[in-house]
Motif scaffolding. Structure first.
Motif, mmCIF file in Angstrom:
data_model
loop_
_atom_site.group_PDB
_atom_site.id
_atom_site.type_symbol
_atom_site.label_atom_id
_atom_site.label_comp_id
_atom_site.label_asym_id
_atom_site.label_seq_id
_atom_site.Cartn_x
_atom_site.Cartn_y
_atom_site.Cartn_z
ATOM 1 N N ILE A 104 0.848 -1.200 0.000
ATOM 2 C CA ILE A 104 0.000 0.000 0.000
ATOM 3 C C ILE A 104 0.880 1.246 0.000
ATOM 4 O O ILE A 104 0.629 2.205 -0.725
ATOM 5 C CB ILE A 104 -0.929 0.034 1.228
ATOM 6 N N ARG A 105 1.917 1.213 0.803
ATOM 7 C CA ARG A 105 2.796 2.392 0.870
ATOM 8 C C ARG A 105 3.439 2.655 -0.497
ATOM 9 O O ARG A 105 3.576 3.793 -0.930
ATOM 10 C CB ARG A 105 3.871 2.182 1.933
ATOM 11 N N ARG A 106 3.841 1.561 -1.163
ATOM 12 C CA ARG A 106 4.449 1.717 -2.489
ATOM 13 C C ARG A 106 3.455 2.384 -3.439
ATOM 14 O O ARG A 106 3.796 3.267 -4.221
ATOM 15 C CB ARG A 106 4.872 0.337 -3.017
ATOM 16 N N GLN A 107 2.186 1.947 -3.338
ATOM 17 C CA GLN A 107 1.136 2.524 -4.178
ATOM 18 C C GLN A 107 0.941 4.005 -3.855
ATOM 19 O O GLN A 107 0.751 4.823 -4.748
ATOM 20 C CB GLN A 107 -0.160 1.750 -3.940
ATOM 21 N N LEU A 108 1.022 4.318 -2.561
ATOM 22 C CA LEU A 108 0.842 5.718 -2.133
ATOM 23 C C LEU A 108 1.890 6.629 -2.784
ATOM 24 O O LEU A 108 1.586 7.754 -3.171
ATOM 25 C CB LEU A 108 0.957 5.812 -0.608
ATOM 26 N N VAL A 109 3.107 6.105 -2.886
ATOM 27 C CA VAL A 109 4.173 6.911 -3.501
ATOM 28 C C VAL A 109 3.767 7.301 -4.920
ATOM 29 O O VAL A 109 3.839 8.477 -5.315
ATOM 30 C CB VAL A 109 5.512 6.128 -3.532
ATOM 31 N N THR A 110 3.300 6.308 -5.685
ATOM 32 C CA THR A 110 2.891 6.573 -7.069
ATOM 33 C C THR A 110 1.765 7.608 -7.125
ATOM 34 O O THR A 110 1.810 8.550 -7.919
ATOM 35 C CB THR A 110 2.413 5.266 -7.730
ATOM 36 N N LEU A 149 2.942 11.090 -6.313
ATOM 37 C CA LEU A 149 3.689 11.679 -7.424
ATOM 38 C C LEU A 149 2.731 12.195 -8.485
ATOM 39 O O LEU A 149 2.908 13.282 -9.027
ATOM 40 C CB LEU A 149 4.626 10.638 -8.047
ATOM 41 N N GLU A 150 1.692 11.392 -8.786
ATOM 42 C CA GLU A 150 0.716 11.820 -9.791
ATOM 43 C C GLU A 150 0.021 13.098 -9.339
ATOM 44 O O GLU A 150 -0.306 13.957 -10.144
ATOM 45 C CB GLU A 150 -0.327 10.724 -10.045
ATOM 46 N N LEU A 151 -0.218 13.195 -8.026
ATOM 47 C CA LEU A 151 -0.877 14.383 -7.497
ATOM 48 C C LEU A 151 0.081 15.559 -7.418
ATOM 49 O O LEU A 151 -0.321 16.675 -7.099
ATOM 50 C CB LEU A 151 -1.430 14.086 -6.101
ATOM 51 N N ALA A 204 5.296 14.509 0.098
ATOM 52 C CA ALA A 204 4.637 13.337 0.677
ATOM 53 C C ALA A 204 5.196 12.056 0.088
ATOM 54 O O ALA A 204 5.408 11.058 0.790
ATOM 55 C CB ALA A 204 3.130 13.413 0.443
ATOM 56 N N ALA A 205 5.475 12.084 -1.231
ATOM 57 C CA ALA A 205 6.024 10.898 -1.891
ATOM 58 C C ALA A 205 7.389 10.552 -1.316
ATOM 59 O O ALA A 205 7.689 9.382 -1.040
ATOM 60 C CB ALA A 205 6.129 11.139 -3.395
ATOM 61 N N VAL A 206 8.205 11.583 -1.090
ATOM 62 C CA VAL A 206 9.528 11.354 -0.501
ATOM 63 C C VAL A 206 9.383 10.746 0.891
ATOM 64 O O VAL A 206 10.071 9.774 1.236
ATOM 65 C CB VAL A 206 10.344 12.669 -0.450
ATOM 66 N N ALA A 207 8.451 11.289 1.676
ATOM 67 C CA ALA A 207 8.254 10.800 3.046
ATOM 68 C C ALA A 207 7.842 9.330 3.021
ATOM 69 O O ALA A 207 8.373 8.508 3.798
ATOM 70 C CB ALA A 207 7.185 11.644 3.744
ATOM 71 N N GLU A 208 6.922 9.012 2.102
ATOM 72 C CA GLU A 208 6.428 7.636 2.034
ATOM 73 C C GLU A 208 7.535 6.684 1.571
ATOM 74 O O GLU A 208 7.699 5.587 2.103
ATOM 75 C CB GLU A 208 5.237 7.578 1.073
ATOM 76 N N ALA A 209 8.311 7.128 0.582
ATOM 77 C CA ALA A 209 9.412 6.297 0.088
ATOM 78 C C ALA A 209 10.448 6.087 1.189
ATOM 79 O O ALA A 209 11.020 4.993 1.335
ATOM 80 C CB ALA A 209 10.056 6.942 -1.134
ATOM 81 N N ALA A 210 10.663 7.142 1.996
ATOM 82 C CA ALA A 210 11.612 7.029 3.112
ATOM 83 C C ALA A 210 11.130 5.984 4.113
ATOM 84 O O ALA A 210 11.920 5.186 4.636
ATOM 85 C CB ALA A 210 11.772 8.386 3.793
ATOM 86 N N MET A 228 12.868 5.333 -4.385
ATOM 87 C CA MET A 228 13.321 6.556 -3.732
ATOM 88 C C MET A 228 14.082 7.441 -4.713
ATOM 89 O O MET A 228 13.855 8.646 -4.791
ATOM 90 C CB MET A 228 14.218 6.175 -2.547
ATOM 91 N N GLN A 229 14.966 6.813 -5.480
ATOM 92 C CA GLN A 229 15.757 7.572 -6.439
ATOM 93 C C GLN A 229 14.832 8.266 -7.445
ATOM 94 O O GLN A 229 14.978 9.457 -7.739
ATOM 95 C CB GLN A 229 16.707 6.627 -7.169
ATOM 96 N N HIS A 230 13.878 7.495 -7.935
ATOM 97 C CA HIS A 230 12.924 8.015 -8.905
ATOM 98 C C HIS A 230 12.173 9.214 -8.323
ATOM 99 O O HIS A 230 12.028 10.253 -8.965
ATOM 100 C CB HIS A 230 11.954 6.892 -9.277
ATOM 101 N N VAL A 231 11.724 9.045 -7.067
ATOM 102 C CA VAL A 231 10.963 10.114 -6.424
ATOM 103 C C VAL A 231 11.811 11.378 -6.327
ATOM 104 O O VAL A 231 11.342 12.487 -6.602
ATOM 105 C CB VAL A 231 10.507 9.658 -5.019
ATOM 106 N N LEU A 232 13.069 11.205 -5.969
ATOM 107 C CA LEU A 232 13.934 12.380 -5.820
ATOM 108 C C LEU A 232 14.145 13.080 -7.162
ATOM 109 O O LEU A 232 14.114 14.306 -7.250
ATOM 110 C CB LEU A 232 15.282 11.967 -5.215
ATOM 111 N N PHE A 233 14.336 12.287 -8.206
ATOM 112 C CA PHE A 233 14.478 12.884 -9.542
ATOM 113 C C PHE A 233 13.207 13.647 -9.920
ATOM 114 O O PHE A 233 13.255 14.737 -10.452
ATOM 115 C CB PHE A 233 14.758 11.797 -10.587
ATOM 116 N N GLN A 234 12.071 13.013 -9.637
ATOM 117 C CA GLN A 234 10.800 13.646 -9.987
ATOM 118 C C GLN A 234 10.640 14.963 -9.263
ATOM 119 O O GLN A 234 10.132 15.928 -9.811
ATOM 120 C CB GLN A 234 9.621 12.730 -9.646
#
Lengths: 534, 221
Positions: free
Chosen positions: A203-209, A212-214, A219-225, A241-247
């Protein structure tokens, strides 16, 4: 058979299987023996043996859920998925309204990538099935895969109604909402699911996605962390995490603000078509740029690169002169210096040969260059040809200086004739190079054939003799060679007694024009093809 | 403004002929950043190269009423034996830009230091990418073409790229191809889908994305 049952009870699986198969072999018409052996083989992982006895059982009775179940299992394990699907479907028909085999068949179809088939099958059977949450979940999965997001949502909501506590259903629903672009609903669904199952990392992985879309990258960084905190060595979470940071970095561009600013700043600077003069200027600029690049990069191959270009004809001439100095006693055919005589023959010949070579190689040697839109095949050809002309003038300058030192009069009597004859020779080389470039592409051996032609031209262009030395019949034939005229014309610029009656400047011009026209037409016709292979 | 008039284009692969555009007419209006979506092998990169002018159409005409860049960060034209400085000067000359100005920008941007005078074939791939990226941004184009934002360098360099890019975007437009929906969202305000030999435009990225997801699903069907 009963021995097998006893061994079975004692957990001697291999012995039990051996006996069960023997029993079936001894009594091949006994359905129960075959089924028993088959299910036993499946249980201990001997799927090929299972398949063999189960095939026997199926021949005896194919309307038995147990045998179909086992046959499906064995075939699936052996990789015969289409057969397994058929058995599952048959099992379902006998087992209705239970949905188990129906779901199994659909899952197997999806494993083969046949999402549409799975969805159609499930939809077709939905009337014959008692309500089962998993059935709706499976159907929703298939529909989601084929882009029927609305129907997928309907199905997963039916599943959740039947089984509200299933977290996986919630995650799936959130995924369907994400596909529908309903990001806020997806977020709510995932957050609710997480509340009921806080340790579920999926679920947390899904939340990250979703975050990011939102566009909520914090929040995505926090969830990935949080994901990484719980499973620090999980490769996929690290990537996430890397992807989120790039985004987050990309998002910092703030497209919204920039678009807003662009709108406010009014119409953009206007673009106008370039005038013919500007187009011509840009053409020359491009040719100039390639010219410089060509010159520098030839230097780059070796430190002596471009020096070699100048030294080569020098060595050639010295060698020729030395040889003929001894074989031909006395005076050269024209003037007082053998060296100077050969010089006046070799310069036009080499200009022609080198220009032809460079121009014909343009496309194959400049594939990367042609990736830059302003650069066309033609202007690359012109640039390479121009470099040859420049080199020739450089060689002439060096040689003239050398001749002057040795007090050989190397100054032309007519500068205009010298220049014009060289230019026309150069154009002949350029045109021949264009033709060769195209012919080489369609007929690779042409490259080698043309090298032989070059050798032939070397002997027939009057480089180390004057055509006057030839018998009339030979001269008649030689005078078809335009290069002979070019060499002779060049020589008339230096030797004032030299007025060859066979020479026809008109013939030379006509040949050059015809060759040039053919070269340009061929280039135009094959431009797209040649560029495409670039 | 980039106008496609009755353009057809196909390319050949081992598995046969792939149609990118089939007698398609459309235009990219000025003032919008467009993200192009499409399935694998739909020919997005080919389309981008056609917009750039690096690839000719099989039939039809493409008119560019704008100065269009080569695909961003494309270093394929670098000559390995020439120095970074010479390569940059070459591209600047080809585009008629002020070589000295372009060189100053690239030197400052790509942080290559003395390597700018070394032959490009001595560069690491990261250095070459920085040079190529700097060069793309140094020349003043009306439309920048981006084929898959490559993740060049460390976080700091990426930030620098994003900022420089944002600065450019105030005056220039972007046409971008990416598999990454979030990247497209970050940079583009319009979406377009390359499908069945045509390019279909959408008013918003989200709309285009939804359509694209359905399309990808239909491809599964």
């Amino acid at each position: 058979m009963s021995l097998s049952a006893i061994l079975d009870a004692q957990s001697d699986w291999d012995g039990a299987l051996r006996n069960a198969i023997t029993a079936s072999d001894l009594d091949p018409d006994n359905f129960d023996f075959a089924l028993h052996a088959g299910s036993l083989a499946n249980r201990i992982g001997r799927f090929d043996q299972a398949k063999k006895v189960l095939d026997r059982a199926l021949l005896l009775n194919s309307s038995h859920v147990g045998v179909l179940h086992n046959a499906c299992f064995a075939n699936e394990k052996l990789g015969f998925v289409p057969e397994a699907i058929e058995f599952a479907k048959q099992a379902f028909e006998l087992d209705k309204p239970r949905a188990e085999y129906c779901i199994l068949a659909a899952n197997l179809m999806m494993r083969l990538g046949d999402f549409k088939g799975a969805a159609d099958y499930l939809l077709e059977k939905s009337g014959e099935i008692a309500h089962a949450a998993l059935f709706h979940r499976t159907l929703s999965g298939a529909l989601n895969q084929i882009g029927e997001f609305e129907q997928a949502l309907e199905q997963i909501e039916s599943a959740i109604k039947l089984s509200p506590s299933e977290t996986e259903f919630q995650i799936h629903r959130s995924g369907v909402l994400l596909n529908l672009g309903r990001y806020n609903d997806a977020l709510t669904a995932a957050t609710d699911a997480l509340a009921s199952d806080p340790d579920n990392l999926n679920i947390r992985r899904q939340l990250v996605t979703i975050q990011l879309e939102l566009g909520d990258s914090d929040a995505a960084v926090a969830e990935a962390a949080e994901l990484l905190r719980r499973e620090p060595s999980h490769h996929e979470y690290a990537q996430c995490m890397q992807h989120v940071l790039f985004q987050r970095q990309d998002a910092s561009v703030g497209i919204g603000d920039i678009i807003e600013q662009k709108r406010k700043s009014g119409p953009r600077r206007s673009f106008r078509e370039r005038t013919l003069l500007e187009k011509l200027a840009s053409e020359f600029r491009v040719i100039g740029a390639i010219f410089l690049r060509e010159m520098r990069s030839r230097f780059g191959e070796s430190r002596l690169g471009y020096v070699w270009v100048v030294v080569e004809p020098m060595i050639h001439m010295v060698a020729l002169a030395v040889v003929f100095q001894f074989t031909m006693k006395g005076q050269p055919p024209l003037g007082d210096s053998f060296f100077f005589f050969y010089f006046t023959g070799l310069i036009p010949y080499q200009l022609f040969v080198h220009t032809t070579e460079q121009v014909s190689n343009t496309t194959s040697h400049n594939k990367s260059l042609l990736q830059l839109p302003p650069i066309t095949n033609l202007n690359a050809m012109y640039a390479r040809a121009a470099l040859e002309l420049y080199t020739t003038f450089l060689v002439i300058a060096i040689f003239t200086a050398g001749f002057m030192i040795f007090s050989v009069d190397a100054i032309p009597l007519s500068f205009s004739t010298a220049l014009l004859s060289l230019l026309i020779t150069w154009l002949l080389g350029l045109a021949t190079g264009m033709i060769n470039g195209v012919v080489n592409y369609y007929f690779h051996a042409w490259h080698h054939i043309f090298q032989i032609v070059q050798r032939f031209l070397y002997f027939t262009s009057g480089i180390f003799y004057v055509p006057a030395m030839m018998p009339l019949e030979v001269r008649e034939i030689l005078s078809w060679n335009p290069l002979l005229h070019a060499v002779d014309w060049f020589r008339t610029a230096f030797f004032y007694t030299y007025e060859p009656p066979w020479m026809s400047v008109h013939y030379l011009f006509a040949t050059v024009l015809a060759t040039l026209a053919l070269g340009l037409v061929l280039e135009k016709l094959t431009r797209k093809t040649l560029r495409r292979i670039a | 403004m980039i106008i496609f008039e009755d353009v057809s284009k196909a390319y050949h692969t081992r598995s046969g002929k792939k149609i990118v555009l089939d007698n398609a007419s459309f235009d990219f209006p000025a003032g919008y950043n467009v993200g192009i979506l499409g399935g694998n092998g739909a020919g997005k990169s080919t389309l981008l190269r056609m917009i750039a002018g690096a690839e000719p159409p099989d039939r039809g005409r493409i008119r560019r009423k704008a100065r269009v860049s080569f695909p961003l960060g494309f270093g394929g034209t670098f000559h390995g034996h020439l120095s970074g400085r010479q390569n940059v000067a070459f591209v600047a000359r080809v585009y008629g830009a002020d070589s000295a100005k372009v060189l100053r920008f690239v030197q400052d941007f790509s942080e290559l230091g003395d390597y700018i005078d070394m032959p490009v074939n001595t560069y690491s791939s990261g250095m070459a990418a920085k040079l190529a990226f700097g060069l793309s941004l140094a020349i003043d184009f009306d439309v920048y073409l981006v084929d898959e934002v490559t993740e060049v360098g460390d976080a700091r360099f990426r930030r620098k790229c994003a900022e420089a890019f944002a600065e450019r975007m105030k005056r220039s437009d972007i046409i971008m191809v990416s598999h990454n929906s979030q990247t497209i969202k970050a940079y583009c305000d319009r979406g377009a889908i390359l499908q069945d030999g045509g390019l279909r435009f959408f008013e918003s990225i989200d709309e285009a994305m939804l359509f694209h997801r359905r399309l990808m699903g239909a491809a599964n069907a």
